[in-house]
Design an enzyme around this catalytic site. Structure first.
Site, PDB file in Angstrom:
ATOM      1  N   GLU A  47      -0.730  -9.257  -0.863  1.00 31.85           N
ATOM      2  CA  GLU A  47      -2.168  -9.500  -0.687  1.00 31.85           C
ATOM      3  C   GLU A  47      -2.921  -9.413  -2.011  1.00 31.85           C
ATOM      4  O   GLU A  47      -3.840 -10.198  -2.273  1.00 31.85           O
ATOM      5  CB  GLU A  47      -2.733  -8.492   0.331  1.00 31.85           C
ATOM      6  CG  GLU A  47      -2.133  -8.698   1.713  1.00 31.85           C
ATOM      7  CD  GLU A  47      -2.481  -7.582   2.693  1.00 31.85           C
ATOM      8  OE1 GLU A  47      -2.097  -6.420   2.425  1.00 31.85           O
ATOM      9  OE2 GLU A  47      -3.145  -7.866   3.694  1.00 31.85           O
ATOM     10  N   ALA A  68       0.860  -1.173   0.000  1.00 35.19           N
ATOM     11  CA  ALA A  68       0.000   0.000   0.000  1.00 35.19           C
ATOM     12  C   ALA A  68       0.898   1.225   0.000  1.00 35.19           C
ATOM     13  O   ALA A  68       2.049   1.156   0.431  1.00 35.19           O
ATOM     14  CB  ALA A  68      -0.888  -0.017   1.237  1.00 35.19           C
ATOM     15  N   GLY A 122       0.510  -5.006   0.858  1.00 28.76           N
ATOM     16  CA  GLY A 122      -0.637  -5.011  -0.050  1.00 28.76           C
ATOM     17  C   GLY A 122      -0.316  -5.652  -1.393  1.00 28.76           C
ATOM     18  O   GLY A 122      -1.207  -6.181  -2.065  1.00 28.76           O
ATOM     19  N   GLU A 166       4.066  -5.292   7.215  1.00 27.51           N
ATOM     20  CA  GLU A 166       3.297  -4.222   7.857  1.00 27.51           C
ATOM     21  C   GLU A 166       3.713  -3.991   9.300  1.00 27.51           C
ATOM     22  O   GLU A 166       3.711  -2.871   9.806  1.00 27.51           O
ATOM     23  CB  GLU A 166       1.794  -4.554   7.823  1.00 27.51           C
ATOM     24  CG  GLU A 166       1.161  -4.433   6.442  1.00 27.51           C
ATOM     25  CD  GLU A 166       1.228  -5.710   5.623  1.00 27.51           C
ATOM     26  OE1 GLU A 166       1.988  -6.640   5.991  1.00 27.51           O
ATOM     27  OE2 GLU A 166       0.511  -5.779   4.612  1.00 27.51           O
TER      28      GLU A 166
HETATM   29  C1  HXC Z   1       5.060   4.394  -1.032  1.00 23.84           C
HETATM   30  C2  HXC Z   1       6.972   3.434  -1.810  1.00 23.84           C
HETATM   31  C3  HXC Z   1       6.596   2.175  -1.283  1.00 23.84           C
HETATM   32  C4  HXC Z   1       5.358   2.107  -0.605  1.00 23.84           C
HETATM   33  C5  HXC Z   1       8.491   1.941  -2.243  1.00 23.84           C
HETATM   34  N1  HXC Z   1       8.156   3.227  -2.406  1.00 23.84           N
HETATM   35  N2  HXC Z   1       7.569   1.286  -1.564  1.00 23.84           N
HETATM   36  N3  HXC Z   1       6.199   4.515  -1.687  1.00 23.84           N
HETATM   37  N4  HXC Z   1       4.631   3.243  -0.491  1.00 23.84           N
HETATM   38  N5  HXC Z   1       4.901   0.952  -0.095  1.00 23.84           N
HETATM   39  C6  HXC Z   1       8.906   4.280  -3.082  1.00 23.84           C
HETATM   40  C7  HXC Z   1      10.078   4.747  -2.253  1.00 23.84           C
HETATM   41  O1  HXC Z   1       9.657   5.680  -1.303  1.00 23.84           O
HETATM   42  C8  HXC Z   1      10.966   5.347  -3.308  1.00 23.84           C
HETATM   43  O2  HXC Z   1      10.486   6.620  -3.678  1.00 23.84           O
HETATM   44  C9  HXC Z   1      10.738   4.430  -4.511  1.00 23.84           C
HETATM   45  O3  HXC Z   1       9.485   3.779  -4.256  1.00 23.84           O
HETATM   46  C10 HXC Z   1      11.805   3.371  -4.650  1.00 23.84           C
HETATM   47  O4  HXC Z   1      11.912   2.675  -3.421  1.00 23.84           O
HETATM   48  P1  HXC Z   1      13.302   2.500  -2.634  1.00 23.84           P
HETATM   49  O5  HXC Z   1      12.954   2.243  -1.204  1.00 23.84           O
HETATM   50  O6  HXC Z   1      14.223   3.627  -2.932  1.00 23.84           O
HETATM   51  O7  HXC Z   1      13.868   1.186  -3.331  1.00 23.84           O
HETATM   52  P2  HXC Z   1      14.810   0.065  -2.681  1.00 23.84           P
HETATM   53  O8  HXC Z   1      15.871   0.735  -1.837  1.00 23.84           O
HETATM   54  O9  HXC Z   1      15.211  -0.807  -3.809  1.00 23.84           O
HETATM   55  O10 HXC Z   1      13.875  -0.743  -1.670  1.00 23.84           O
HETATM   56  C11 HXC Z   1      12.775  -1.467  -2.167  1.00 23.84           C
HETATM   57  C12 HXC Z   1      11.866  -1.890  -0.972  1.00 23.84           C
HETATM   58  C13 HXC Z   1      11.477  -0.629  -0.160  1.00 23.84           C
HETATM   59  C14 HXC Z   1      12.588  -2.889  -0.070  1.00 23.84           C
HETATM   60  C15 HXC Z   1      10.624  -2.581  -1.572  1.00 23.84           C
HETATM   61  O11 HXC Z   1      10.978   0.379  -1.064  1.00 23.84           O
HETATM   62  C16 HXC Z   1      10.425  -0.884   0.886  1.00 23.84           C
HETATM   63  O12 HXC Z   1      10.692  -1.419   1.948  1.00 23.84           O
HETATM   64  N6  HXC Z   1       9.178  -0.445   0.599  1.00 23.84           N
HETATM   65  C17 HXC Z   1       8.087  -0.553   1.556  1.00 23.84           C
HETATM   66  C18 HXC Z   1       7.618  -1.988   1.655  1.00 23.84           C
HETATM   67  C19 HXC Z   1       6.491  -2.102   2.661  1.00 23.84           C
HETATM   68  O13 HXC Z   1       6.647  -1.821   3.872  1.00 23.84           O
HETATM   69  N7  HXC Z   1       5.322  -2.523   2.177  1.00 23.84           N
HETATM   70  C20 HXC Z   1       4.160  -2.671   3.013  1.00 23.84           C
HETATM   71  C21 HXC Z   1       3.380  -1.402   3.010  1.00 23.84           C
HETATM   72  S1  HXC Z   1       2.084  -1.502   4.122  1.00 23.84           S
HETATM   73  P3  HXC Z   1      11.373   7.954  -3.487  1.00 23.84           P
HETATM   74  O14 HXC Z   1      10.484   9.017  -4.027  1.00 23.84           O
HETATM   75  O15 HXC Z   1      11.646   8.053  -2.038  1.00 23.84           O
HETATM   76  O16 HXC Z   1      12.599   7.684  -4.302  1.00 23.84           O
HETATM   77  C22 HXC Z   1       0.890  -2.283   3.393  1.00 23.84           C
HETATM   78  C23 HXC Z   1      -0.296  -2.253   4.258  1.00 23.84           C
HETATM   79  C24 HXC Z   1      -1.497  -3.063   3.908  1.00 23.84           C
HETATM   80  O17 HXC Z   1       0.930  -2.762   2.298  1.00 23.84           O
HETATM   81  C25 HXC Z   1      -2.520  -2.876   4.986  1.00 23.84           C
HETATM   82  C26 HXC Z   1      -2.091  -2.116   6.167  1.00 23.84           C
HETATM   83  C27 HXC Z   1      -3.145  -1.346   6.921  1.00 23.84           C
END
Ligand code: HXC
Length: 257
Positions: free
Chosen positions: A111, A65, A108, A131
């Protein structure tokens, strides 16, 4: 329809939806959710479409998400709008949906892949429910569908530690149906979708419905449900054609009716 966060194309009887927010690793914001749901509903209503393929980029199916969009929300907002419930609409699609996953399928993203009927993964795929690292829990069915897919031990491990599974572990655990080299992912997934779309559409819908019933009911009820639906295939022209073609040693020509 004009979409901004996804690409939609049709190849024969297959509808292909490609998540397309490369700068955010296909993070699922509300616009993307609306567009995916709308594209799936459009394809599902189209009798010329027999299978749907949902994919992302080579680097990411979807990294979850959209955390930046979600971060400022309040409890009353997420509760009142029933935040994320629109994704449930994908589970009422009757057309088979395959997820082709390369790279990150996190939160997400994992999911969303599990909302599809099955997952074909590239050898670079990474699945996780991270999450908990953000102080929240899965919100699009992860705690339920992951548990049904891989069992309690791995689902607890994933949801509590937030660690990722690689493609090999995901296949061993039963989360994905096949793992293929990254360069072949789209070809293999499109081939599977084309195969499904070439089958009798009513039979494919019935098979999907019968498998899904197993998650909702007892074994005895599920077996009875399956048998009744199996009986009803004998009311279709495609059953007559499929069996006649076998007897006559030729390929069937299904009319999807
Ligand atoms: C918003 C995101 C994002 C996300 C990545 N980006 N994931 N933006 N939401 N979930 C953005 C980053 O901010 C960044 O933008 C760009 O995408 C590239 O990501 P990087 O982090 O620079 O890439 P990398 O270093 O290769 O790392 C990849 C990654 C990391 C390991 C996947 O991005 C990451 O950990 N993302 C979050 C994963 C996560 O926690 N997902 C679960 C979300 S919660 P900028 O502009 O900064 O360059 C969820 C909730 C469901 O899904 C229900 C809950 C209520």
């Amino acid at each position: 329809t004009d979409f901004e966060t996804i690409l939609l194309e049709r190849k024969g009887r297959v509808g292909i939806i490609t998540l397309n927010r490369p700068k955010a690793l296909n993070a699922l914001n509300s616009q993307l959710m609306r567009e995916v749901v709308s594209a799936v509903e459009e394809l599902d209503a189209d009798r010329e479409i027999g299978a749907i393929l949902l994919t992302g980029s080579e680097r990411a199916f979807a990294a979850g998400a959209d955390i930046k969009e979600m971060a400022p929300k309040t409890f009353s907002e997420v509760y009142a709008e029933d935040f994320f419930s629109d994704w449930d609409r994908l589970s009422s699609a009757r057309t088979p949906i395959i997820a082709a996953v390369s790279g990150y399928a996190l939160g997400g993203g994992c999911e969303l892949a599990m909302l599809c009927d099955f997952i074909i993964a590239s050898d670079t795929a990474k699945f996780g429910q991270p999450e908990i690292k953000l102080g929240v829990i899965p919100g699009i069915g992860g705690s339920q569908r992951l548990t049904r897919a891989v069992g309690k031990a791995k689902a607890m491990d994933m949801c509590l530690t937030g660690r990722n599974m690689d493609a090999e572990e995901a296949e061993r655990a039963g989360l994905v149906s096949r793992v293929v080299p990254a360069a072949e992912l789209l070809e293999v997934a499109l081939d599977a979708a084309t195969t499904i779309a070439s089958m009798s559409l009513p039979a494919a819908i019935m098979a999907k419905e019968a498998v899904n019933r197993s998650f909702e009911t007892t074994l005895a009820e599920g077996v009875r449900f399956e048998r009744r639906v199996f009986h009803s295939t004998f009311a279709t022209a495609d059953q007559k054609e499929g069996m006649a073609a076998f007897v006559e040693k030729r390929a069937p020509e299904f009319k999807h009716g």
